[in-house]
Motif scaffolding. Structure first.
Motif, short mmCIF file in Angstrom:
data_model
loop_
_atom_site.label_atom_id
_atom_site.label_comp_id
_atom_site.label_asym_id
_atom_site.label_seq_id
_atom_site.Cartn_x
_atom_site.Cartn_y
_atom_site.Cartn_z
N CYS A 96 0.83 -1.21 0.00
CA CYS A 96 0.00 0.00 0.00
C CYS A 96 0.86 1.26 0.00
O CYS A 96 1.91 1.29 0.66
N VAL A 97 0.42 2.25 -0.76
CA VAL A 97 1.05 3.58 -0.71
C VAL A 97 -0.07 4.59 -0.49
O VAL A 97 -1.04 4.63 -1.27
N LEU A 98 0.04 5.38 0.58
CA LEU A 98 -0.97 6.41 0.87
C LEU A 98 -0.46 7.77 0.45
O LEU A 98 0.66 8.15 0.79
N PHE A 99 -1.31 8.51 -0.25
CA PHE A 99 -1.05 9.93 -0.53
C PHE A 99 -2.21 10.72 0.09
O PHE A 99 -3.38 10.37 -0.11
N ASN A 100 -1.87 11.77 0.84
CA ASN A 100 -2.86 12.69 1.37
C ASN A 100 -2.37 14.07 0.93
O ASN A 100 -1.50 14.65 1.57
N LEU A 101 -2.85 14.51 -0.21
CA LEU A 101 -2.24 15.66 -0.90
C LEU A 101 -2.61 16.98 -0.25
O LEU A 101 -3.48 17.05 0.63
N GLY A 102 -1.93 18.03 -0.70
CA GLY A 102 -2.25 19.37 -0.19
C GLY A 102 -1.19 19.88 0.76
O GLY A 102 0.00 19.60 0.60
N LYS A 124 6.17 5.89 -9.78
CA LYS A 124 7.18 5.07 -9.10
C LYS A 124 6.51 4.10 -8.12
O LYS A 124 6.95 2.96 -7.95
N SER A 125 5.44 4.56 -7.50
CA SER A 125 4.71 3.70 -6.56
C SER A 125 4.08 2.50 -7.28
O SER A 125 4.05 1.39 -6.74
N LEU A 126 3.60 2.73 -8.49
CA LEU A 126 3.00 1.62 -9.25
C LEU A 126 4.03 0.52 -9.48
O LEU A 126 3.71 -0.67 -9.44
N ASN A 127 5.30 0.92 -9.72
CA ASN A 127 6.36 -0.08 -9.91
C ASN A 127 6.66 -0.85 -8.64
O ASN A 127 7.07 -2.00 -8.69
N LEU A 128 6.48 -0.20 -7.50
CA LEU A 128 6.79 -0.85 -6.21
C LEU A 128 5.67 -1.74 -5.70
O LEU A 128 5.86 -2.59 -4.83
N LEU A 129 4.46 -1.53 -6.21
CA LEU A 129 3.29 -2.27 -5.70
C LEU A 129 3.37 -3.75 -6.02
O LEU A 129 3.72 -4.12 -7.14
N LYS A 130 3.00 -4.59 -5.05
CA LYS A 130 2.89 -6.00 -5.37
C LYS A 130 1.49 -6.27 -5.96
O LYS A 130 0.59 -5.43 -5.81
N PRO A 131 1.28 -7.40 -6.62
CA PRO A 131 -0.05 -7.68 -7.15
C PRO A 131 -1.11 -7.58 -6.04
O PRO A 131 -0.89 -8.07 -4.93
N HIS A 132 -2.19 -6.93 -6.33
CA HIS A 132 -3.29 -6.64 -5.41
C HIS A 132 -2.95 -5.58 -4.36
O HIS A 132 -3.75 -5.31 -3.47
N GLY A 133 -1.78 -4.97 -4.52
CA GLY A 133 -1.45 -3.81 -3.69
C GLY A 133 -2.24 -2.60 -4.20
O GLY A 133 -2.68 -2.58 -5.35
#
Ligand code: SAM
Length: 191
Positions: A96-102, A124-133
């Motif tokens: 999981c990667v969380l973004f809370n923008l602003g 870059k986060s998409l590359n780091l995600l595991k399947p179903h992440g």
């Protein structure tokens, strides 16, 4: 009492309930005052690892204090750098990667996330995600530049190939005063 149709952070927790498991490696891409980092640290448990990023010293200080109080600091890496450099620090697959923008509440409002670096970090986060992440992006539109950033994220996410990603867009359609939006991207498989 359920608040998850009022607050974007509560809705997020419902949607991520089964995405983050004990022992996982996860990322908080926008540490701020550390509320999300604390949530992630609790979810991954003592064998998990959290990488948290922010460009402001104040965010690191405030988050460190919060984690120390809860005895959670040992599983969290607090990184004073932009999330666009995420790949320099995180080498493992993440769930999981969380973004809370602003901007950081109560701090300098001119230090805000920006479309170009936000998009770099999402890619870059998409590359780091595991399947179903899942990458979860909470977006605020009320401040200057917020709507542009929101549109940039939405454009990018909506063009992701459906055979590789599921993308969910959540809007609070009857809330007044620029309600936040939530976009979730799930990686379906290795590609
Ligand atoms: N998730 C936080 C919490 O639980 O308190 C709130 C995050 S706040 C809305 C957004 C944060 O993003 C601010 O603290 C700001 O300093 C940070 N930020 C701005 N640009 C950034 C970048 N390029 N990389 C990482 N963080 C950034």
């Amino acid at each position: 009492k359920a608040k998850y149709l009022t607050k974007v952070t509560d809705l997020n927790k419902v949607l991520l309930e089964d995405v983050i498991n004990e022992g996982d490696t996860v990322i908080d891409a926008t540490m701020g005052n550390g509320y999300d980092t604390k949530y992630l640290a609790q979810k991954v448990g003592e064998n998990g690892v959290v990488y948290s990023f922010d460009v402001q010293e104040e965010a690191i200080k405030s988050t460190k204090k919060r984690l120390e109080k809860e005895n959670l600091l040992n599983r969290v890496n607090l990184i004073l750098d932009g999330h666009e450099n995420i790949d320099a620090y995180v080498k493992n697959e993440v769930s999981c990667v969380l973004f809370n923008l602003g901007y950081l509440p109560r701090a300098k409002h001119q230090i805000i996330t920006k479309s170009d670096t936000t998009l770099q970090a999402i890619k870059k986060s998409l590359n780091l995600l595991k399947p179903h992440g899942v990458i979860s992006i909470a977006i605020y539109t009320g401040h200057e530049g917020g709507m542009d950033e929101c549109n940039a994220v939405f454009d990018y996410a909506s063009k992701l190939d459906q055979s590789n990603f599921n993308v969910l867009n959540c809007n609070f359609v009857n809330q007044v005063n620029n309600p936040p939006r939530l976009i979730l991207i799930e990686k379906k498989k290795e590609y």
